[in-house]
Design an enzyme around this catalytic site. Structure first.
Site, PDB file in Angstrom:
ATOM      1  N   GLU A   1     -26.627  42.637 -21.858  1.00 22.56           N
ATOM      2  CA  GLU A   1     -25.833  41.456 -21.523  1.00 22.56           C
ATOM      3  C   GLU A   1     -25.158  40.888 -22.760  1.00 22.56           C
ATOM      4  OE1 GLU A   1     -26.849  38.715 -18.177  1.00 22.56           O
ATOM      5  OE2 GLU A   1     -28.885  39.334 -18.745  1.00 22.56           O
TER       6      GLU A   1
ATOM      7  N   THR B   1     -38.214  46.360 -20.818  1.00 22.57           N
ATOM      8  CA  THR B   1     -37.021  46.488 -19.993  1.00 22.57           C
ATOM      9  C   THR B   1     -36.232  45.176 -19.959  1.00 22.57           C
ATOM     10  OG1 THR B   1     -38.043  48.240 -18.668  1.00 22.57           O
ATOM     11  CG2 THR B   1     -36.158  47.089 -17.688  1.00 22.57           C
TER      12      THR B   1
ATOM     13  N   HIS C   1     -34.112  52.155 -17.111  1.00 23.29           N
ATOM     14  CA  HIS C   1     -34.691  52.271 -18.449  1.00 23.29           C
ATOM     15  C   HIS C   1     -35.339  53.643 -18.485  1.00 23.29           C
ATOM     16  CE1 HIS C   1     -37.035  49.886 -21.776  1.00 23.29           C
ATOM     17  NE2 HIS C   1     -36.479  50.986 -22.236  1.00 23.29           N
TER      18      HIS C   1
END
Length: 132
Positions: A46, A38, A72
């Site tokens: 990002e 994750t 996730h």
């Protein structure tokens, strides 16, 4: 000088990664199963957002991540590929809000929102150095 002159909602970015032993839940210490971690997925999201806006900023400016809200929802095994994509939803001064998603070869594996903030790199690094 406008920091966000070329930055407007709808701007998109992408980033990709191959799942390997270095970006699994085991390697990150975030789990004990050998699948895409994750934290690695969040980093890829990002990177997608960063790639869309940083090239448009004036020299000496960058963005830093300030908030991530993601889920996730499916695992990707070692050897798989994950592609993250971002879409800029909102520009509020120096704060940027993105929709982010991640896909492997089979399905959507993660989704959520991510916020970045535009900073002057040298000033930001000076504040960080003052903590030493």
């Amino acid at each position: 000088m406008s920091l966000t002159g070329q930055i407007s909602p709808g701007l998109t970015g992408t980033a990709q990664a191959e799942v390997n032993e270095g970006n699994t839940a085991i390697a990150y210490g975030s789990g004990d199963i050998n699948v895409f971690a994750t934290p690695a997925m969040i980093g890829l999201m990002e990177k997608a957002a960063l790639s869309s806006v940083d090239p448009l900023l004036p020299r000496g400016y960058t963005t830093v991540g300030i908030k991530v809200e993601v889920e996730h929802i499916a695992a990707t095994p070692v050897g798989g590929r994950v592609r993250a994509q971002s879409r800029l939803l909102e520009v509020d001064g120096r704060r940027l809000l993105f929709e982010v998603e991640a896909y492997d070869e089979m399905e959507l594996v993660g989704r959520g929102t991510h916020q970045r903030f535009i900073v002057r790199a040298d000033s930001f690094l000076q504040r960080v150095a003052a903590k030493k």
